[in-house]
Motif scaffolding. Structure first.
Motif: not given
Length: 470
Positions: A17-31
């Motif tokens: 819930x509190x972690x910073x955004x990572x590249x893996x978050x962007x991968x989730x959003x794109x997919x």
């Protein structure tokens, strides 16, 4: 060595819930956003395919036939959202997260090889089923995996990505028409949908089951492993409010929403969504046809060149769909969502009035185009974005599934009605009637949002500020 000794969530160092955004978050959003991209692309392509088919056939289809073709995918979206969303709740999200793009790809190929309207309608309907199922599953991955402060924004990004599909569909249509100039090749544009669906499937192969769904099934260890695989070895779900153990509260059914205190919420989330859906899809799908009716394509152009001119202008106008979403996303955590939706309805109506006056008074072309661009800008900065978010702010967790379902049903009903009746309106009263009906429905959407929004605020059911985290 330390990294490899992490054996359970108690060793993790980052809370989901509190972690910073990572590249893996962007991968989730794109997919998870590609379903919206495919849906936007298909809605634009349908509006290009219809005039191409009629030109190739050398005749104009009846208005009801055009309405059936244009609304086939939307009917499929309604069915797919209801069926696949329910199946996902019971059987898990991952299967359908991967199955939906395969269904879209297969249906696109069916439509590609089909001869005549029957095969096209079947293919469009099945593509809609896959897209609707993707809509119902994709946002769950985003909302469950994003850090709390980014959750609402990223769900909005997923919705906004449909505008990328609108532009992609217009560009694809323009390229096919420009390179080959043969209206009989309308089916080749569907190969673009099939290719994008394949990319969507391949990007989803590395995903696991949804952590939130696993916890609801009592499979906490598997949920922790899924979160670590998707986001990183140091991620924990132990403190996540969104992933707390299920309670004994029973979710509400649709009939429960009719109890005292729920009617205003149903109307506030549903009626504006129907009005927005009518404009987004009714105008969006038939935009090339409307531009030709307005005479805004290249002067003196005939046949394929006339379609090319309307598609080229459609591409430029769709850039303002992107700009509208960008403005809305910038405002989403800064301003009242009720204010954004109300103002968006009234301002997009003003843009349509400018277009109406320019057409009726034979004003300069740039004034008409400017009015249409303002319509798209404010429609997407306000209602198109906020109607998707508002149910999550109105309903409690126990009522959210049913409340969102009712609101979405209102929205898709408006979309189907807008797309089905648009050719009939053009037949009955021309483009002037289309603009008049569009303005009327957007004013109704704005009025309902303003009036019922005040009542819901007074009842304490919605805070007059953007909610950043559930």
């Amino acid at each position: 060595m330390t990294k490899h000794t992490i054996s359970g969530p108690h060793h993790a160092t980052c809370d989901m819930d509190t972690m910073p955004l990572r590249g893996r978050h962007y991968r989730v959003v794109v997919a998870a956003s590609l379903g919206q991209v495919v849906g936007g692309m298909l809605s634009t392509l349908v509006g290009i395919i219809l005039p191409m088919m009629q030109l190739a056939a050398g005749r104009v289809y009846a208005s009801t036939v055009q309405g059936v073709v244009a609304s086939a995918s939307l009917v499929g979206i309604i069915l797919g959202s209801l069926l696949i969303g329910g199946w996902g709740d019971r059987r898990g999200y991952l299967l359908f997260f991967r199955l939906c793009p395969l269904l879209v790809q297969g249906a696109a190929l069916v439509a590609f090889f089909a001869e005549g309207l029957g095969g096209l309608i079947v293919g469009l309907f099945l593509m809609g089923v896959g897209i609707g199922g993707s809509y119902s599953i994709d946002s769950d991955y985003i909302s469950q995996l994003m850090p709390c402060r980014w959750r609402l924004f990223m769900v909005g990004v997923a919705k906004a990505s449909s505008s990328v599909g609108n532009i992609g569909g217009a560009v694809l249509g323009f390229v096919v028409l420009r390179l080959w100039g043969d209206p009989g090749l309308w089916n080749y544009m569907l190969l673009g949908v099939a290719a994008l669906a394949l990319v969507m499937f391949l990007l989803r192969l590395g995903f696991t089951e949804s952590p939130g769904w696993l916890i609801q099934q009592g499979r906490r260890r598997e949920a922790q492993e899924a979160a670590r695989k998707l986001l990183g070895e140091d991620v924990s779900i132990q403190k996540s409010v969104r992933h707390a153990p299920a309670t004994d509260d029973e979710p509400s059914g649709w009939s429960d929403l009719m109890q005292r205190g729920h009617l205003n919420k149903i109307l506030l989330s549903g009626i504006p969504w129907a009005c927005e859906g009518m404009a987004v899809y009714g105008i969006g799908v038939f935009l090339p046809v409307i531009l030709m009716s307005l005479g805004l394509e290249r002067s003196g152009a005939e046949g394929v060149d006339r379609i090319v001119g309307s598609v080229e202008l459609t591409t430029y106008i769709n850039l303002f769909v992107v700009a509208g979403f960008a403005v809305g996303l910038w405002m989403i955590n800064r301003y009242s969502h009720l204010m954004m939706q109300t103002a968006g309805f009234f301002l997009c109506s003003a843009g349509m009035v400018v277009l109406w006056l320019a057409y009726a008074l034979h004003g300069p072309m740039w004034v008409a185009v400017a009015g249409l661009m303002l319509f798209e800008l404010f429609l997407n900065a306000g209602p198109h974005l906020i109607t998707f978010i508002l149910p999550t702010e109105i309903y409690s967790v126990a009522d959210l599934g049913a409340g969102s379902g009712v609101a979405a049903a209102f929205g898709k009903f408006g979309a189907v009605a807008g797309v089905f009746f648009m050719p009939l309106l053009l037949c009955w009263g021309g483009v002037g009637l289309v603009m008049g009906v569009t303005v009327s429905f957007q004013m109704i959407g704005g009025g309902v949002t303003w009036y019922l929004g005040r009542k819901v605020l007074a009842e304490g059911l919605l805070k007059n500020r953007p909610r950043i985290c559930a």
